[in-house]
Design a protein around this motif. Structure first.
Motif, PDB file in Angstrom:
ATOM      1  N   SER A 148       1.155  -0.726   0.006  1.00  0.00           N
ATOM      2  CA  SER A 148      -0.216   0.380   0.483  1.00  0.00           C
ATOM      3  C   SER A 148       0.921   0.850  -0.026  1.00  0.00           C
ATOM      4  O   SER A 148       1.949   1.005   1.161  1.00  0.00           O
ATOM      5  CB  SER A 148      -1.240  -0.282   1.677  1.00  0.00           C
ATOM      6  OG  SER A 148      -1.244   1.211   1.664  1.00  0.00           O
ATOM      7  N   ALA A 204      -3.488   4.064   5.971  1.00  0.00           N
ATOM      8  CA  ALA A 204      -5.267   4.709   5.123  1.00  0.00           C
ATOM      9  C   ALA A 204      -6.285   3.728   5.065  1.00  0.00           C
ATOM     10  O   ALA A 204      -6.753   3.186   4.873  1.00  0.00           O
ATOM     11  CB  ALA A 204      -5.162   5.305   4.603  1.00  0.00           C
ATOM     12  N   ALA A 205      -5.332   2.452   4.026  1.00  0.00           N
ATOM     13  CA  ALA A 205      -4.951   0.927   3.871  1.00  0.00           C
ATOM     14  C   ALA A 205      -5.867   0.258   4.959  1.00  0.00           C
ATOM     15  O   ALA A 205      -6.914  -0.255   5.255  1.00  0.00           O
ATOM     16  CB  ALA A 205      -4.845   0.062   3.450  1.00  0.00           C
ATOM     17  N   ALA A 236      -7.238   1.531   7.786  1.00  0.00           N
ATOM     18  CA  ALA A 236      -8.314   2.247   8.132  1.00  0.00           C
ATOM     19  C   ALA A 236      -9.385   2.064   7.301  1.00  0.00           C
ATOM     20  O   ALA A 236     -10.504   1.569   7.299  1.00  0.00           O
ATOM     21  CB  ALA A 236      -8.348   4.095   8.102  1.00  0.00           C
ATOM     22  N   PHE A 237      -9.440   1.957   6.016  1.00  0.00           N
ATOM     23  CA  PHE A 237     -10.366   1.318   4.629  1.00  0.00           C
ATOM     24  C   PHE A 237     -11.002   0.368   5.550  1.00  0.00           C
ATOM     25  O   PHE A 237     -11.937  -0.278   5.658  1.00  0.00           O
ATOM     26  CB  PHE A 237     -10.253   1.471   4.101  1.00  0.00           C
ATOM     27  CG  PHE A 237     -10.557   0.927   2.740  1.00  0.00           C
ATOM     28  CD1 PHE A 237     -11.561   2.136   1.629  1.00  0.00           C
ATOM     29  CD2 PHE A 237     -10.623   0.142   2.476  1.00  0.00           C
ATOM     30  CE1 PHE A 237     -12.436   1.110   1.343  1.00  0.00           C
ATOM     31  CE2 PHE A 237     -11.233  -0.813   1.032  1.00  0.00           C
ATOM     32  CZ  PHE A 237     -12.775  -0.131   0.571  1.00  0.00           C
ATOM     33  N   TYR A 238      -9.853  -1.236   5.513  1.00  0.00           N
ATOM     34  CA  TYR A 238     -10.124  -2.440   5.599  1.00  0.00           C
ATOM     35  C   TYR A 238     -11.136  -2.927   6.563  1.00  0.00           C
ATOM     36  O   TYR A 238     -12.284  -3.245   7.126  1.00  0.00           O
ATOM     37  CB  TYR A 238      -9.130  -3.591   5.481  1.00  0.00           C
ATOM     38  CG  TYR A 238      -8.112  -3.968   3.818  1.00  0.00           C
ATOM     39  CD1 TYR A 238      -9.069  -4.726   3.345  1.00  0.00           C
ATOM     40  CD2 TYR A 238      -7.844  -2.560   3.272  1.00  0.00           C
ATOM     41  CE1 TYR A 238      -8.874  -4.823   2.265  1.00  0.00           C
ATOM     42  CE2 TYR A 238      -7.804  -3.055   2.184  1.00  0.00           C
ATOM     43  CZ  TYR A 238      -8.556  -4.228   0.894  1.00  0.00           C
ATOM     44  OH  TYR A 238      -7.528  -4.563   0.398  1.00  0.00           O
ATOM     45  N   THR A 239     -10.740  -1.725   8.089  1.00  0.00           N
ATOM     46  CA  THR A 239     -10.815  -2.743   9.180  1.00  0.00           C
ATOM     47  C   THR A 239     -12.216  -1.179   8.745  1.00  0.00           C
ATOM     48  O   THR A 239     -13.531  -1.871  10.540  1.00  0.00           O
ATOM     49  CB  THR A 239      -9.812  -1.995  10.530  1.00  0.00           C
ATOM     50  OG1 THR A 239      -9.955  -0.691  10.794  1.00  0.00           O
ATOM     51  CG2 THR A 239      -9.249  -2.991  10.565  1.00  0.00           C
ATOM     52  N   THR A 240     -13.008  -0.494   8.308  1.00  0.00           N
ATOM     53  CA  THR A 240     -14.078   0.157   9.113  1.00  0.00           C
ATOM     54  C   THR A 240     -14.867   0.040   7.527  1.00  0.00           C
ATOM     55  O   THR A 240     -16.176  -1.015   8.535  1.00  0.00           O
ATOM     56  CB  THR A 240     -13.912   1.795   8.419  1.00  0.00           C
ATOM     57  OG1 THR A 240     -12.894   2.553   9.359  1.00  0.00           O
ATOM     58  CG2 THR A 240     -15.507   2.460   8.107  1.00  0.00           C
ATOM     59  N   VAL A 241     -14.599  -0.884   6.649  1.00  0.00           N
ATOM     60  CA  VAL A 241     -16.097  -1.659   5.719  1.00  0.00           C
ATOM     61  C   VAL A 241     -16.007  -2.892   6.135  1.00  0.00           C
ATOM     62  O   VAL A 241     -17.174  -2.972   5.282  1.00  0.00           O
ATOM     63  CB  VAL A 241     -15.310  -1.357   4.191  1.00  0.00           C
ATOM     64  CG1 VAL A 241     -15.653   0.606   3.646  1.00  0.00           C
ATOM     65  CG2 VAL A 241     -14.198  -2.189   4.459  1.00  0.00           C
TER      66      VAL A 241
END
Length: 129
Positions: A9, A14-15, A17-22
């Motif tokens: 990445s 940021a990656a 945060a993205f994966y753990t959020t979505v």
């Protein structure tokens, strides 16, 4: 069969945060993190707590080769994979050994496939009780 997958990445935090959020509804969360000279490497796990998705900084310019780890049934099988990799003339990145920095009993060999991807055969030896 598939033990874990590693993605590079441009921005690991940021990656993560993205994966753990979505994927929070699926129980994904950060399991472990360690720092490297290029930035953090983060293991993301599901409900079982075993990190199977790894996010790491770009390591090879703008290329983003995949890291694929396939589970082997024994250390002997990892050694056999290593012998076959050498027989095929593939690039060996790391010969078989224990990797205590990952966890006790982690035994793996790393090599490149014909497309340049970082492939690993790994066996997880259970800790002695």
């Amino acid at each position: 069969m598939i033990d874990h997958l590693g993605l590079q990445s441009a921005d690991v935090p940021a990656a993560v945060a993205f994966y753990t959020t979505v994927f929070a509804p699926a129980g994904l969360r950060e399991a472990m993190r360690y720092e490297t000279p290029g930035g953090p490497v983060v293991g993301i796990c599901g409900p079982d707590g075993f990190p199977q998705l790894w996010l790491s900084p770009l390591a090879e310019g703008t290329e983003r080769p995949v890291h694929l780890a396939l589970r082997a049934p024994s250390r002997e099988a990892v050694d056999e994979v290593f012998a076959l990799v050498r027989a095929q003339g593939a690039e060996v990145l790391h010969e078989p050994r224990v990797w205590p920095e990952y966890h006790p009993g982690y035994y793996g060999v790393f090599f490149r496939d014909p497309d340049g991807n970082n492939v690993e055969a790994v066996h997880h030896t259970p800790p002695e009780e």
